[in-house]
Design a protein around this motif. Structure first.
Motif, PDB file in Angstrom:
ATOM      1  N   ARG A  87       0.856  -1.188   0.000  1.00 33.77           N
ATOM      2  CA  ARG A  87       0.000   0.000   0.000  1.00 33.77           C
ATOM      3  C   ARG A  87       0.886   1.231   0.000  1.00 33.77           C
ATOM      4  NH1 ARG A  87      -4.235  -2.341   4.406  1.00 33.77           N
ATOM      5  NH2 ARG A  87      -4.874  -4.101   3.116  1.00 33.77           N
ATOM      6  N   TRP A 103       0.901   5.551  -0.217  1.00 27.91           N
ATOM      7  CA  TRP A 103       0.310   6.887  -0.253  1.00 27.91           C
ATOM      8  C   TRP A 103       1.389   7.731  -0.898  1.00 27.91           C
ATOM      9  CZ3 TRP A 103      -2.062   9.742   4.560  1.00 27.91           C
ATOM     10  CH2 TRP A 103      -2.594  10.967   4.149  1.00 27.91           C
ATOM     11  N   GLY A 124       4.159   7.577   2.121  1.00 23.44           N
ATOM     12  CA  GLY A 124       4.573   6.372   2.815  1.00 23.44           C
ATOM     13  C   GLY A 124       4.257   5.076   2.110  1.00 23.44           C
ATOM     14  N   GLY A 153       3.183   0.806   2.989  1.00 24.01           N
ATOM     15  CA  GLY A 153       2.713  -0.224   3.905  1.00 24.01           C
ATOM     16  C   GLY A 153       2.919  -1.592   3.291  1.00 24.01           C
ATOM     17  N   ASP A 209      -0.115  -2.181  12.207  1.00 22.31           N
ATOM     18  CA  ASP A 209      -1.566  -2.034  12.294  1.00 22.31           C
ATOM     19  C   ASP A 209      -2.154  -3.427  12.436  1.00 22.31           C
ATOM     20  OD1 ASP A 209      -4.282  -1.645  11.974  1.00 22.31           O
ATOM     21  OD2 ASP A 209      -4.053  -0.179  10.370  1.00 22.31           O
ATOM     22  N   TYR A 232       3.523   0.073   8.461  1.00 19.92           N
ATOM     23  CA  TYR A 232       3.574   1.296   7.664  1.00 19.92           C
ATOM     24  C   TYR A 232       4.805   2.104   8.015  1.00 19.92           C
ATOM     25  CZ  TYR A 232      -1.172   0.167   6.345  1.00 19.92           C
ATOM     26  OH  TYR A 232      -2.275  -0.462   5.830  1.00 19.92           O
ATOM     27  N   TYR A 246      -3.604   5.552   1.698  1.00 20.40           N
ATOM     28  CA  TYR A 246      -2.875   4.353   1.288  1.00 20.40           C
ATOM     29  C   TYR A 246      -3.742   3.539   0.348  1.00 20.40           C
ATOM     30  CZ  TYR A 246       0.823   5.200   4.637  1.00 20.40           C
ATOM     31  OH  TYR A 246       1.883   5.738   5.306  1.00 20.40           O
TER      32      TYR A 246
END
Length: 146
Positions: free
Chosen positions: A44, A46, A50, A52, A94, A101, A115
């Motif tokens: 993932r 963003w 960032g 993930g 998470d 992340y 994300y």
């Protein structure tokens, strides 16, 4: 004869799926790919904020980062910039999705905030070292003492 399978999570088989990472070097950056993943288990990103990754993938991804750092393109780009580890945050686990992340300079083509699953993502070569440091620190903190 009937075979009935009961119990387990709907996505439990997906969590152990092996991802075959690819790397492509161009314009002072490395693009990682993991196309065999379902959207639920895909990295993932963003864009600009960032990355993930599923926690189970971190050891394999750390090996990919080490391979990038052995490539000639990394050292040519590194001569131009130091790759400060402070650009990446410490890993944040998470427990809702079993992802870790790292806030930092990672990109992909999606302009939307938040994300999003990504089949590929790009990291500037000088920033690979910083991410490798953060991934290694996370793995060292969560691995049982031997």
């Amino acid at each position: 004869m009937t075979l009935e399978i009961i119990g387990g999570s709907d996505f439990s088989a997906l969590a152990t799926e092996n991802c075959r990472w690819t790397r492509r070097y161009a314009d002072g950056a490395v693009t990682f790919g993991c196309s065999a993943r379902t959207p639920e288990r895909a990295p993932r990103v963003w864009s600009g904020h960032g990355l993930g990754l599923p926690e189970a993938d971190l050891p394999r991804f750390a090996r990919q980062l080490a391979r990038v750092m052995k490539h000639e393109a990394y050292w040519l780009a590194r001569a131009e910039g130091s790759g400060d580890a402070r650009l990446w945050s410490l890993g944040r686990y998470d427990d809702e999705d079993d992802f870790v992340y790292f806030a930092g300079p990672c990109a992909h083509g999606d302009p939307w905030p938040g994300y999003r699953p990504a089949r590929t993502f790009t990291i500037a070569l000088p920033h690979v070292r910083g991410l490798r440091i953060r991934v290694a620190a996370y793995l060292a903190a969560v691995s049982p003492d031997e």
